[in-house]
Design a protein around this motif. Sequence first.
Motif, PDB file in Angstrom:
ATOM      1  N   ILE A  16      36.163  35.654  41.103  1.00 29.84           N
ATOM      2  CA  ILE A  16      36.490  34.616  40.123  1.00 29.84           C
ATOM      3  C   ILE A  16      37.321  35.180  38.985  1.00 29.84           C
ATOM      4  O   ILE A  16      38.333  34.606  38.585  1.00 29.84           O
ATOM      5  CB  ILE A  16      35.198  33.977  39.579  1.00 29.84           C
ATOM      6  CG1 ILE A  16      34.417  33.340  40.728  1.00 29.84           C
ATOM      7  CG2 ILE A  16      35.519  32.939  38.497  1.00 29.84           C
ATOM      8  CD1 ILE A  16      33.064  32.808  40.324  1.00 29.84           C
ATOM      9  N   ASN A  17      36.892  36.307  38.446  1.00 35.47           N
ATOM     10  CA  ASN A  17      37.623  36.932  37.342  1.00 35.47           C
ATOM     11  C   ASN A  17      37.309  38.428  37.341  1.00 35.47           C
ATOM     12  O   ASN A  17      36.358  38.866  36.682  1.00 35.47           O
ATOM     13  CB  ASN A  17      37.231  36.295  36.003  1.00 35.47           C
ATOM     14  CG  ASN A  17      38.160  36.703  34.874  1.00 35.47           C
ATOM     15  OD1 ASN A  17      38.705  37.807  34.886  1.00 35.47           O
ATOM     16  ND2 ASN A  17      38.340  35.832  33.902  1.00 35.47           N
ATOM     17  N   VAL A  76      44.927  39.260  46.817  1.00 34.45           N
ATOM     18  CA  VAL A  76      44.662  40.646  47.219  1.00 34.45           C
ATOM     19  C   VAL A  76      43.962  41.406  46.094  1.00 34.45           C
ATOM     20  O   VAL A  76      43.034  42.184  46.334  1.00 34.45           O
ATOM     21  CB  VAL A  76      45.968  41.369  47.606  1.00 34.45           C
ATOM     22  CG1 VAL A  76      45.700  42.844  47.894  1.00 34.45           C
ATOM     23  CG2 VAL A  76      46.602  40.700  48.817  1.00 34.45           C
ATOM     24  N   ILE A  77      44.385  41.153  44.857  1.00 34.15           N
ATOM     25  CA  ILE A  77      43.879  41.919  43.718  1.00 34.15           C
ATOM     26  C   ILE A  77      42.368  41.763  43.549  1.00 34.15           C
ATOM     27  O   ILE A  77      41.641  42.747  43.381  1.00 34.15           O
ATOM     28  CB  ILE A  77      44.600  41.503  42.423  1.00 34.15           C
ATOM     29  CG1 ILE A  77      46.089  41.853  42.518  1.00 34.15           C
ATOM     30  CG2 ILE A  77      43.972  42.183  41.202  1.00 34.15           C
ATOM     31  CD1 ILE A  77      46.911  41.345  41.353  1.00 34.15           C
ATOM     32  N   ARG A  78      41.871  40.531  43.593  1.00 34.18           N
ATOM     33  CA  ARG A  78      40.446  40.306  43.338  1.00 34.18           C
ATOM     34  C   ARG A  78      39.535  40.939  44.401  1.00 34.18           C
ATOM     35  O   ARG A  78      38.560  41.605  44.038  1.00 34.18           O
ATOM     36  CB  ARG A  78      40.170  38.808  43.200  1.00 34.18           C
ATOM     37  CG  ARG A  78      40.685  38.241  41.877  1.00 34.18           C
ATOM     38  CD  ARG A  78      40.600  36.740  41.852  1.00 34.18           C
ATOM     39  NE  ARG A  78      41.139  36.200  40.595  1.00 34.18           N
ATOM     40  CZ  ARG A  78      41.572  34.957  40.455  1.00 34.18           C
ATOM     41  NH1 ARG A  78      41.522  34.115  41.479  1.00 34.18           N
ATOM     42  NH2 ARG A  78      42.049  34.541  39.307  1.00 34.18           N
ATOM     43  N   PRO A  79      39.823  40.753  45.703  1.00 31.79           N
ATOM     44  CA  PRO A  79      38.973  41.432  46.694  1.00 31.79           C
ATOM     45  C   PRO A  79      39.035  42.955  46.602  1.00 31.79           C
ATOM     46  O   PRO A  79      38.013  43.629  46.758  1.00 31.79           O
ATOM     47  CB  PRO A  79      39.544  40.932  48.031  1.00 31.79           C
ATOM     48  CG  PRO A  79      40.148  39.616  47.715  1.00 31.79           C
ATOM     49  CD  PRO A  79      40.728  39.782  46.346  1.00 31.79           C
ATOM     50  N   VAL A  80      40.224  43.495  46.326  1.00 36.19           N
ATOM     51  CA  VAL A  80      40.344  44.949  46.175  1.00 36.19           C
ATOM     52  C   VAL A  80      39.542  45.415  44.966  1.00 36.19           C
ATOM     53  O   VAL A  80      38.830  46.426  45.021  1.00 36.19           O
ATOM     54  CB  VAL A  80      41.826  45.364  46.048  1.00 36.19           C
ATOM     55  CG1 VAL A  80      41.937  46.827  45.633  1.00 36.19           C
ATOM     56  CG2 VAL A  80      42.553  45.140  47.362  1.00 36.19           C
ATOM     57  N   ALA A  81      39.654  44.675  43.867  1.00 34.78           N
ATOM     58  CA  ALA A  81      38.882  45.026  42.669  1.00 34.78           C
ATOM     59  C   ALA A  81      37.390  44.961  42.947  1.00 34.78           C
ATOM     60  O   ALA A  81      36.625  45.839  42.530  1.00 34.78           O
ATOM     61  CB  ALA A  81      39.249  44.088  41.521  1.00 34.78           C
ATOM     62  N   GLY A  82      36.963  43.919  43.672  1.00 33.53           N
ATOM     63  CA  GLY A  82      35.554  43.802  44.019  1.00 33.53           C
ATOM     64  C   GLY A  82      35.077  44.967  44.861  1.00 33.53           C
ATOM     65  O   GLY A  82      33.961  45.474  44.660  1.00 33.53           O
ATOM     66  N   THR A 108      32.679  39.719  49.626  1.00 31.80           N
ATOM     67  CA  THR A 108      32.103  38.699  48.744  1.00 31.80           C
ATOM     68  C   THR A 108      33.138  38.210  47.726  1.00 31.80           C
ATOM     69  O   THR A 108      33.233  37.011  47.442  1.00 31.80           O
ATOM     70  CB  THR A 108      30.884  39.266  47.996  1.00 31.80           C
ATOM     71  OG1 THR A 108      29.952  39.786  48.937  1.00 31.80           O
ATOM     72  CG2 THR A 108      30.206  38.183  47.174  1.00 31.80           C
ATOM     73  N   ALA A 109      33.930  39.145  47.196  1.00 32.00           N
ATOM     74  CA  ALA A 109      34.987  38.766  46.250  1.00 32.00           C
ATOM     75  C   ALA A 109      36.020  37.870  46.920  1.00 32.00           C
ATOM     76  O   ALA A 109      36.509  36.911  46.316  1.00 32.00           O
ATOM     77  CB  ALA A 109      35.656  40.017  45.684  1.00 32.00           C
ATOM     78  N   LEU A 114      38.463  32.586  47.382  1.00 29.92           N
ATOM     79  CA  LEU A 114      38.952  31.446  48.160  1.00 29.92           C
ATOM     80  C   LEU A 114      38.297  30.153  47.703  1.00 29.92           C
ATOM     81  O   LEU A 114      38.950  29.102  47.662  1.00 29.92           O
ATOM     82  CB  LEU A 114      38.683  31.688  49.648  1.00 29.92           C
ATOM     83  CG  LEU A 114      39.474  32.842  50.290  1.00 29.92           C
ATOM     84  CD1 LEU A 114      39.050  33.041  51.743  1.00 29.92           C
ATOM     85  CD2 LEU A 114      40.974  32.596  50.193  1.00 29.92           C
ATOM     86  N   VAL A 115      37.027  30.226  47.335  1.00 28.84           N
ATOM     87  CA  VAL A 115      36.345  29.047  46.798  1.00 28.84           C
ATOM     88  C   VAL A 115      36.991  28.614  45.487  1.00 28.84           C
ATOM     89  O   VAL A 115      37.275  27.428  45.275  1.00 28.84           O
ATOM     90  CB  VAL A 115      34.845  29.338  46.587  1.00 28.84           C
ATOM     91  CG1 VAL A 115      34.203  28.233  45.745  1.00 28.84           C
ATOM     92  CG2 VAL A 115      34.137  29.458  47.921  1.00 28.84           C
TER      93      VAL A 115
END
Length: 205
Positions: A16-17, A76-82, A108-109, A114-115
């Motif tokens: 989300i953030n 890409v950024i958010r899942p990688v960060a997660g 999970t990220a 996507l949600v």
Amino acid sequence: MSVIPLVFTSGWASGINAYAVVLLLGVFGVTGVSDEVPAALQRTDVLIVAGVLFLCEVVADKIPYVDSVWDTAHTVIRPVAGAVIAALLAGESGSLPELAAGAIGGSTALMSHLVKAGTRMAVNTSPEPFSNIGMSIAEDLGVAGVVTFAIFNPVAAAIIAAVLLVLGIVIVIFLASRIRRFLRRRAQRREEKRLAGAEGPWPPG
């Protein structure tokens, strides 16, 4: 205690953030609120960059259509960060292999991202901007509240994050028709811009 609940919660929040998650965890570590925050997240340069990017997201996330462009850029950024945050948390605790933690946090990220992106597409079918602002504020408060709660009660926070993730998936499925309408409108606008550019300026009269 296993770090899995904190890894799962941080992954959900990162979708989300991600910048808010880095900033919150870093501040909790620097101020001594938690001893489980990796040193890499407490570095001053990391906190400054995360703070600046968080402010950018706060603004972009509340502007209709700009929020969807921002979400697309962060697919890409958010899942990688997660995944990175999860791996760092696992490395700090030593109770879970970093590769496994990265897989949990990253996947999970991705799901929560996507949600969020799907929900925003549906919200953008509404002509007024207030629903975007309301959604953005709710997301910011939700991330802050759940991540903070996870520091003190990681299992309960993980359960809350899981429930919110499932609810989000159900909502996106329910709003699928509005999302498809949004995508058609965006494709139509791109085609109109392309045709306008191909025609060029009108000759002077």
